[in-house]
Design a protein around this motif. Structure first.
Motif, PDB file in Angstrom:
ATOM      1  N   SER A  82      -3.757 -68.418  53.181  1.00 52.55           N
ATOM      2  CA  SER A  82      -4.932 -67.238  52.846  1.00 52.55           C
ATOM      3  C   SER A  82      -3.946 -66.183  51.364  1.00 52.55           C
ATOM      4  N   ARG A  83      -4.686 -66.623  50.735  1.00 53.13           N
ATOM      5  CA  ARG A  83      -3.950 -65.660  49.849  1.00 53.13           C
ATOM      6  C   ARG A  83      -3.340 -64.483  49.895  1.00 53.13           C
ATOM      7  N   ALA A  84      -4.276 -63.439  51.135  1.00 52.65           N
ATOM      8  CA  ALA A  84      -3.427 -62.788  51.733  1.00 52.65           C
ATOM      9  C   ALA A  84      -1.614 -63.250  52.493  1.00 52.65           C
ATOM     10  N   ALA A  85      -1.683 -63.949  53.037  1.00 56.39           N
ATOM     11  CA  ALA A  85      -0.491 -64.935  53.902  1.00 56.39           C
ATOM     12  C   ALA A  85       0.335 -65.344  52.660  1.00 56.39           C
ATOM     13  N   VAL A  86       0.275 -65.224  51.382  1.00 56.80           N
ATOM     14  CA  VAL A  86       1.189 -66.319  50.724  1.00 56.80           C
ATOM     15  C   VAL A  86       1.467 -64.399  49.882  1.00 56.80           C
ATOM     16  N   GLU A  87       0.485 -63.490  49.376  1.00 61.29           N
ATOM     17  CA  GLU A  87       1.189 -62.500  48.977  1.00 61.29           C
ATOM     18  C   GLU A  87       2.230 -61.521  49.942  1.00 61.29           C
ATOM     19  N   THR A  88       2.050 -61.570  51.287  1.00 61.44           N
ATOM     20  CA  THR A  88       2.625 -60.711  52.357  1.00 61.44           C
ATOM     21  C   THR A  88       3.803 -61.388  52.762  1.00 61.44           C
ATOM     22  N   LEU A  89       3.894 -62.840  52.147  1.00 64.76           N
ATOM     23  CA  LEU A  89       4.910 -63.645  52.262  1.00 64.76           C
ATOM     24  C   LEU A  89       5.824 -63.181  51.620  1.00 64.76           C
ATOM     25  N   ALA A  90       5.525 -63.206  50.197  1.00 65.47           N
ATOM     26  CA  ALA A  90       6.189 -63.193  48.561  1.00 65.47           C
ATOM     27  C   ALA A  90       6.335 -61.642  48.555  1.00 65.47           C
ATOM     28  N   VAL A  91       5.975 -60.216  49.259  1.00 66.56           N
ATOM     29  CA  VAL A  91       6.309 -59.282  49.931  1.00 66.56           C
ATOM     30  C   VAL A  91       7.348 -59.383  50.147  1.00 66.56           C
ATOM     31  N   ILE A  92       7.573 -60.013  51.365  1.00 68.12           N
ATOM     32  CA  ILE A  92       8.573 -59.606  52.370  1.00 68.12           C
ATOM     33  C   ILE A  92      10.353 -60.313  51.478  1.00 68.12           C
ATOM     34  N   ALA A  93       9.758 -61.673  51.254  1.00 67.17           N
ATOM     35  CA  ALA A  93      10.721 -62.351  50.490  1.00 67.17           C
ATOM     36  C   ALA A  93      11.887 -61.517  49.757  1.00 67.17           C
ATOM     37  N   TYR A  94      11.223 -60.493  48.999  1.00 66.44           N
ATOM     38  CA  TYR A  94      11.681 -60.442  47.411  1.00 66.44           C
ATOM     39  C   TYR A  94      12.605 -58.596  48.326  1.00 66.44           C
ATOM     40  N   HIS A  95      11.605 -58.423  48.788  1.00 70.92           N
ATOM     41  CA  HIS A  95      11.553 -56.814  49.615  1.00 70.92           C
ATOM     42  C   HIS A  95      12.385 -56.795  50.283  1.00 70.92           C
ATOM     43  N   GLN A  96      12.587 -57.876  51.657  1.00 72.42           N
ATOM     44  CA  GLN A  96      13.601 -57.497  52.681  1.00 72.42           C
ATOM     45  C   GLN A  96      15.440 -56.819  52.922  1.00 72.42           C
ATOM     46  N   PRO A  97      14.868 -56.343  54.107  1.00 71.94           N
ATOM     47  CA  PRO A  97      14.116 -55.926  55.326  1.00 71.94           C
ATOM     48  C   PRO A  97      13.007 -54.672  54.715  1.00 71.94           C
ATOM     49  N   VAL A  98      11.898 -55.308  55.050  1.00 73.16           N
ATOM     50  CA  VAL A  98      10.863 -54.248  54.899  1.00 73.16           C
ATOM     51  C   VAL A  98       9.541 -53.953  55.852  1.00 73.16           C
ATOM     52  N   THR A  99       9.207 -52.986  55.603  1.00 67.46           N
ATOM     53  CA  THR A  99       8.108 -52.872  57.041  1.00 67.46           C
ATOM     54  C   THR A  99       6.681 -53.225  56.892  1.00 67.46           C
ATOM     55  N   ARG A 100       6.122 -53.167  57.929  1.00 64.02           N
ATOM     56  CA  ARG A 100       4.320 -53.531  57.407  1.00 64.02           C
ATOM     57  C   ARG A 100       4.065 -52.235  56.474  1.00 64.02           C
ATOM     58  N   SER A 101       4.546 -51.309  57.105  1.00 63.34           N
ATOM     59  CA  SER A 101       3.757 -49.570  55.863  1.00 63.34           C
ATOM     60  C   SER A 101       4.055 -50.334  54.441  1.00 63.34           C
ATOM     61  N   GLU A 102       5.324 -50.747  54.375  1.00 65.83           N
ATOM     62  CA  GLU A 102       5.675 -51.210  53.021  1.00 65.83           C
ATOM     63  C   GLU A 102       5.205 -52.459  52.143  1.00 65.83           C
ATOM     64  N   VAL A 103       4.854 -53.620  53.205  1.00 57.10           N
ATOM     65  CA  VAL A 103       3.910 -54.628  52.665  1.00 57.10           C
ATOM     66  C   VAL A 103       2.545 -54.197  51.880  1.00 57.10           C
ATOM     67  N   GLU A 104       1.818 -53.012  52.709  1.00 60.70           N
ATOM     68  CA  GLU A 104       1.083 -52.558  52.749  1.00 60.70           C
ATOM     69  C   GLU A 104       0.896 -51.276  51.031  1.00 60.70           C
ATOM     70  N   HIS A 105       1.249 -50.694  51.042  1.00 59.81           N
ATOM     71  CA  HIS A 105       2.224 -50.230  49.765  1.00 59.81           C
ATOM     72  C   HIS A 105       1.921 -50.815  49.268  1.00 59.81           C
ATOM     73  N   ILE A 106       2.539 -51.866  48.976  1.00 56.83           N
ATOM     74  CA  ILE A 106       3.184 -53.126  47.581  1.00 56.83           C
ATOM     75  C   ILE A 106       1.899 -53.915  47.682  1.00 56.83           C
ATOM     76  N   ARG A 107       1.115 -54.380  48.276  1.00 51.65           N
ATOM     77  CA  ARG A 107       0.170 -54.572  48.350  1.00 51.65           C
ATOM     78  C   ARG A 107      -0.853 -54.743  47.627  1.00 51.65           C
ATOM     79  N   GLY A 108      -1.615 -52.774  48.576  1.00 51.95           N
ATOM     80  CA  GLY A 108      -2.799 -52.050  48.217  1.00 51.95           C
ATOM     81  C   GLY A 108      -3.700 -52.099  49.395  1.00 51.95           C
ATOM     82  N   VAL A 109      -3.227 -53.248  50.057  1.00 52.93           N
ATOM     83  CA  VAL A 109      -4.701 -53.245  51.286  1.00 52.93           C
ATOM     84  C   VAL A 109      -3.499 -53.189  52.410  1.00 52.93           C
TER      85      VAL A 109
END
Length: 222
Positions: A82-109
């Motif tokens: 899904s688009r949500a999965a691709v966005e989440t994967l991209a955030v993790i790829a570019y910002h790792q190591p990253v927490t779930r809350s940080e992923v949520e903050h970057i995506r805004g959801v």
């Protein structure tokens, strides 16, 4: 007798479902010993790869039980992310190591559990440790499987911000909302809820296995 045996074999072979003795008897001359013909065909096929067996009150050919394990076919079915999965994967790829809350903050959801579950099952992300902050949140990073699937030799091969802007994958536009105390739920659909001061990313899920999704890092809007 030989003709009757061949006819019995042909009828059972062509049948799409088990055939009972009454239906078989209709195909033979009156007085034919249908039960004896069935027994003869069953005995003939007993040592073969397919056997004549009784199923649900009728007779049909089935693969020999001792060969069933060799006949199993396993196919890997690839689900389109899904688009949500691709966005989440991209955030993790570019910002790792990253927490779930940080992923949520970057995506805004708020990230749904299913999104992380999908990425874990695909073998693209993994837990890499815990942040030394209150609550010790888990941090996430990508795997070697992620690099292999998307044809990358290393994370250095991920496209940079300038390259993404040049190709139009980085869409810089005014933010319409600001992340407040809470986040909107992530329903897994392609919905943009950009954060103030963060660019909106033009993500696109991969259409086929091995296609490279359009990764883009979060960056400050100009």
């Amino acid at each position: 007798m030989k003709h009757d045996l061949r006819l019995m074999e042909a009828i059972l072979f062509a049948a799409s479902e088990p055939v009972d003795e009454a239906a078989l008897a209709e195909r033979f001359a009156e007085g034919t010993d249908v039960a004896a013909l069935i027994d003869a065909v069953a005995a003939d096929y007993a040592p073969r790869g397919v056997n004549l067996v009784r199923v649900g009150g009728g007779w049909c050919f089935r693969t020999a039980e001792d060969l069933a394990g060799h006949m199993r076919v396993e196919r890997k079915v690839t689900r389109k992310p899904s688009r949500a999965a691709v966005e989440t994967l991209a955030v993790i790829a570019y910002h790792q190591p990253v927490t779930r809350s940080e992923v949520e903050h970057i995506r805004g959801v708020a990230a749904s559990r299913g999104t992380f579950d999908f990425l874990l099952e695909a073998g693209w992300i993994r837990p890499v440790g815990k942040r030394r902050t209150p609550g010790r949140p888990m941090t996430w990073g990508t795997t070697d499987g992620f690099l292999v699937h998307f044809g990358l030799s290393s994370l250095d091969d991920l496209p940079g911000t300038d390259e993404l802007k040049a190709t139009g994958l980085l869409d810089v536009r005014p933010a319409s909302t600001v992340i407040g105390a809470g986040l909107a739920p992530d329903d897994g659909e392609a919905e943009d809820r950009p954060d103030e001061g963060v660019v909106t990313l033009a993500f696109d899920a991969a259409d086929e296995p091995g296609d490279m999704p359009e990764f883009a890092p979060a960056a400050a809007a100009e």
